[in-house]
Enzyme design. Structure first.
Site, PDB file in Angstrom:
ATOM      1  N   ASP A 146       0.839  -1.198   0.000  1.00  9.80           N
ATOM      2  CA  ASP A 146       0.000   0.000   0.000  1.00  9.80           C
ATOM      3  C   ASP A 146       0.879   1.256   0.000  1.00  9.80           C
ATOM      4  OD1 ASP A 146      -2.213   1.631   0.001  1.00  9.80           O
ATOM      5  OD2 ASP A 146      -2.592   1.438   2.154  1.00  9.80           O
ATOM      6  N   HIS A 189      -2.941   0.787  12.006  1.00 14.23           N
ATOM      7  CA  HIS A 189      -2.648  -0.603  11.658  1.00 14.23           C
ATOM      8  C   HIS A 189      -1.152  -0.776  11.458  1.00 14.23           C
ATOM      9  CE1 HIS A 189      -3.850   1.820   8.102  1.00 14.23           C
ATOM     10  NE2 HIS A 189      -2.677   1.413   7.654  1.00 14.23           N
ATOM     11  N   GLN A 256      -2.893  -5.235   6.089  1.00 15.70           N
ATOM     12  CA  GLN A 256      -2.822  -4.122   7.050  1.00 15.70           C
ATOM     13  C   GLN A 256      -3.804  -4.425   8.176  1.00 15.70           C
ATOM     14  OE1 GLN A 256      -3.636  -1.389   3.779  1.00 15.70           O
ATOM     15  NE2 GLN A 256      -1.980  -0.070   4.471  1.00 15.70           N
ATOM     16  N   ARG A 286       2.105  13.094  10.297  1.00 19.52           N
ATOM     17  CA  ARG A 286       0.829  13.011   9.585  1.00 19.52           C
ATOM     18  C   ARG A 286       0.094  11.795  10.141  1.00 19.52           C
ATOM     19  NH1 ARG A 286      -1.262   9.694   5.833  1.00 19.52           N
ATOM     20  NH2 ARG A 286      -2.517  10.450   4.119  1.00 19.52           N
ATOM     21  N   ASP A 288      -2.188   9.147  10.236  1.00 16.26           N
ATOM     22  CA  ASP A 288      -2.881   8.440   9.164  1.00 16.26           C
ATOM     23  C   ASP A 288      -4.202   7.823   9.636  1.00 16.26           C
ATOM     24  OD1 ASP A 288      -2.730   7.280   6.431  1.00 16.26           O
ATOM     25  OD2 ASP A 288      -2.733   5.383   7.528  1.00 16.26           O
ATOM     26  N   GLU A 330      -5.315  13.227   9.131  1.00  9.75           N
ATOM     27  CA  GLU A 330      -5.777  12.744   7.822  1.00  9.75           C
ATOM     28  C   GLU A 330      -7.130  12.092   8.027  1.00  9.75           C
ATOM     29  OE1 GLU A 330      -6.023   9.765   4.350  1.00  9.75           O
ATOM     30  OE2 GLU A 330      -5.479   9.129   6.347  1.00  9.75           O
ATOM     31  N   HIS A 394      -1.569  11.929  -2.886  1.00 11.81           N
ATOM     32  CA  HIS A 394      -1.219  10.610  -3.431  1.00 11.81           C
ATOM     33  C   HIS A 394      -2.439   9.702  -3.466  1.00 11.81           C
ATOM     34  CE1 HIS A 394      -1.443   9.869   0.809  1.00 11.81           C
ATOM     35  NE2 HIS A 394      -1.468   8.574   0.560  1.00 11.81           N
ATOM     36  N   ASP A 395      -3.534  10.131  -2.812  1.00 12.14           N
ATOM     37  CA  ASP A 395      -4.747   9.333  -2.754  1.00 12.14           C
ATOM     38  C   ASP A 395      -5.756   9.801  -3.801  1.00 12.14           C
ATOM     39  OD1 ASP A 395      -4.184   7.427  -0.821  1.00 12.14           O
ATOM     40  OD2 ASP A 395      -4.695   8.776   0.832  1.00 12.14           O
ATOM     41  N   ARG A 511      -4.393   4.299  -7.907  1.00 14.44           N
ATOM     42  CA  ARG A 511      -3.754   5.512  -7.382  1.00 14.44           C
ATOM     43  C   ARG A 511      -2.330   5.665  -7.909  1.00 14.44           C
ATOM     44  NH1 ARG A 511      -4.726   4.670  -1.098  1.00 14.44           N
ATOM     45  NH2 ARG A 511      -4.075   2.604  -1.772  1.00 14.44           N
TER      46      ARG A 511
END
Ligand code: GLC
Length: 636
Positions: A146, A189, A256, A286, A288, A330, A394-395, A511
């Protein structure tokens, strides 16, 4: 300033605050500065622990060992980082300045490795970056990980990129260049290869409850009544089956595995990883996937109250042992939920997914009203916090606007999202966009969109408005208030990379279409006005330079300005010295004229900041198709 909670309000117990503080005070080994931090923040942490873990017999014991961990981490904190902590304390609004500018890139794709990133520092300075987010760079499984969001060790850098020592040295080099290092703290995770995961599956004492593992489908079925599928292309529901037949919670990819924060040992273990990273010189974490960190049966298991308590508890730990750091949230969820994570005591900065999505929405519909409405009612933030404004990340782009907001404008959310998806994946008539669908869920009709800024805005399709749209979108991110964040490569009009379809580890995740390798030709062309790269670079860097010289762009205050055209987004950014900057952006395909009457509340003598010329507002103002103006004005 934060007030210390009087200890008398807190529940007494064997590890209550007064006892822990008393022990710290009495011990000759206690660092005085740490003691001062603890006096201020331990009561808050204690209260949060009581709320999170008060029912458990080990909850408060864990608190005592957590304070010990924080103390040790502070003792190891390098002198230059302690100096940074003090400097940040003296200038708490440092990140709200008009000179802030973020950049984000993949270490391998942009520069080959950490040493390549160091070689790029002169370029980052040329661009004016003060914040650099390096995409996940930790050890992670071979093949699909990922994009590194499946972490196998928070203390080891992926060997293909470099070492932890190099990362710490890079952080110091960046700091000397005026750039804060930002890395992901992927704490919802770990990968299935993380040591904790291996131990949990093996049933090693102390690790059995690190993750959410169930013997059969009974509990997973019950939870899945109300949870949402996040990566339906990978697996349905929120669980995956282990080799031994048991089921484990996996919100994202099957490798994950979600941690179980109802177990205070997990909190303590993760706090240790966080403080380790802080001491390497990371300045912003950041955070997540914050919405997913707490689960409760019968709920969506997103944005539960405990998710906030956990973040506040992590924040309190940080304030004791690495107080200069910031958390960036995020949360790509409903706008009410996004703001719920933002406060000085929780996450000080946050992605602004609503502004991002509505910028694209406005460009597709040529109607700025939803974006205007969001700026008017959803832009304000608590003091001491800031948005991170971005055009794309990036998403994927998810259409996270509030249906109730859209309904007020006569827009039905469900078909509108379908239209936007069709538009951006190139399925709608007359579209200028070349995006790719992501996680299309035929069951729910849900889908998201991927693509680079240049490809989504029309440059790839050769649309005449493509370059102007790229500039317009960035001009908004640079001017609404907060930290603007550039996806590196977008400043030289990088197009989609369809090569991901031939790379087996990437082919299943669209992505990757917008995570291309460093655009060598684009950077070579950036001074050549005969190329899209050169034109975008020149116009964007002009905006960046102007922003940096415009104190009105500091902070977050924004006053909506009704330009009386549905295609025009308008707002004022008031400054301290009585002047304001009026921002006008026309998302339409035709020029519009803003009437003199509309501008009559302003002194007619204004300055066009981007053109660097004086202008008169007496005749009104014409905005070309996809045109933006930044005007310094005074109110009458
Ligand atoms: C965040 C990341 C995304 C990742 C997910 C799981 O949303 O931005 O790229 O897939 O978390 O870690």
């Amino acid at each position: 300033m934060r007030q210390a909670v009087p200890v008398t309000q807190l529940r007494p117990g064997p590890h209550d605050v007064s006892r822990i503080l008393g022990d710290l005070t009495a011990s000759s080994g206690t660092d005085r500065e740490f003691l001062a931090h603890a006096e201020l923040h331990l009561p808050r942490l204690h209260e949060l622990f009581v709320r999170l873990y008060g029912e458990r017999s080990d909850g408060l014991e864990r608190l005592a060992s957590l304070v010990d961990l924080a103390h040790r981490s502070w003792a190891e904190r390098p002198a230059d980082l302690r100096a940074l902590d003090r400097a940040r304390d003296g200038e708490p609004d440092w990140f709200e300045s008009e000179s802030m500018l973020g950049g984000v890139c993949y270490v391998d794709r942009f520069a080959g490795g950490l040493s390549g990133i160091r070689d790029q520092i002169p370029y980052f300075r040329e661009l004016g970056l003060t914040y650099l987010h390096l995409m996940p760079l930790f050890e992670s499984p071979e093949g699909n990980s990922d994009g590194g969001y499946a972490v196998s060790s928070y203390r080891r850098v992926n060997p293909a990129l470099g070492t932890m020592e190099e990362l710490a040295a890079l952080a110091a080099d960046l700091r000397r260049a005026g750039i804060s290092l930002v890395v992901d703290f992927i704490f919802n995770h770990t990968s299935n290869e993380h040591e904790w995961a291996q131990k949990a599956v093996a049933g090693e004492p102390g690790y059995e409850d690190f993750y959410l593992i169930f013997p059969d489908r009974e509990m997973p079925d019950a939870y899945e009544q109300t949870t949402r599928e996040i990566f339906p292309d990978d697996h349905s529901g929120s669980f995956v089956q282990l080799d031994d037949g048991r089921w484990i919670w996996a919100t994202f990819y099957h490798f994950q595995w979600d941690l179980n924060y109802a177990n205070p040992a997990v909190f303590e273990a993760m706090a240790g990883e966080m403080l380790f990273l802080a001491n390497q010189g990371v300045e912003i974490l950041r955070m997540d996937a914050v919405a997913f960190i707490w689960k409760r049966l019968g709920t969506t298991c997103e944005s539960l109250p405990e998710a906030h308590l956990l973040l506040q508890a992590f924040n309190a730990v940080l304030r004791m042992a690495a107080p200069g750091l910031l958390f960036k949230s995020e949360a790509i969820v409903h706008p009410d939920e996004v703001v719920s994570y933002i406060s000085p005591d929780e996450c000080q900065i946050s992605y602004n997914p609503l502004q991002m999505a509505l910028t694209w929405e406005a460009l597709a519909t040529r109607d700025g009203r939803l974006l205007q409405q969001a700026l008017e009612r959803r832009h304000a933030l608590p003091e001491g916090t800031a948005w991170v404004n971005y055009v794309r990340s990036h998403d994927d782009i998810g259409w996270t606007f509030a249906d109730e907001d859209a309904a007020e404008l006569g827009i039905d959310g469900y078909p509108h999202r379908r239209f936007l998806n069709d538009f951006y994946v190139g399925r709608a008539d007359g579209t200028f966009a070349r995006g790719v669908p992501f996680q299309e869920n035929p069951r729910t009709g849900d889908a998201r969109v991927t693509g680079t800024t240049a490809s989504l805005a029309g440059i790839e399709a050769g649309d005449a408005g493509g370059e102007d749209r790229v500039i317009l979108a960035h001009a908004l991110a640079l001017s609404t208030g907060g930290i603007p964040l550039l996806y590196l490569g977008d400043e030289v009009a990088q197009l989609n990379d369809y090569g991901y379809r031939d790379r087996p580890d990437e082919a299943g995740d669209s992505r990757w279409v917008h995570r291309p390798f460093r655009p060598v030709q684009g950077y070579a062309d950036r001074m050549d006005a005969g190329t899209p790269a050169g034109r975008i670079f020149a116009r964007l860097t002009r905006l960046i330079d102007v922003r940096r010289a415009t104190p009105e762009f500091a902070g977050n205050e924004l006053i909506a300005f009704d330009a009386h055209h549905d295609s025009v987004v308008g707002f004022l950014r008031p400054g301290a010295a009585g002047s304001s900057v009026l921002v006008l952006a026309n998302v339409g395909d035709h020029a519009v004229h803003i009437a003199p009457l509309t501008l009559s509340g302003l002194v007619p003598d204004a300055v066009d900041l981007v053109e660097g010329v004086k202008v008169s507002l007496r005749p009104g103002r014409t905005l070309p198709a996809h045109g933006v103006a930044w005007l310094r004005v005074a109110l009458r």
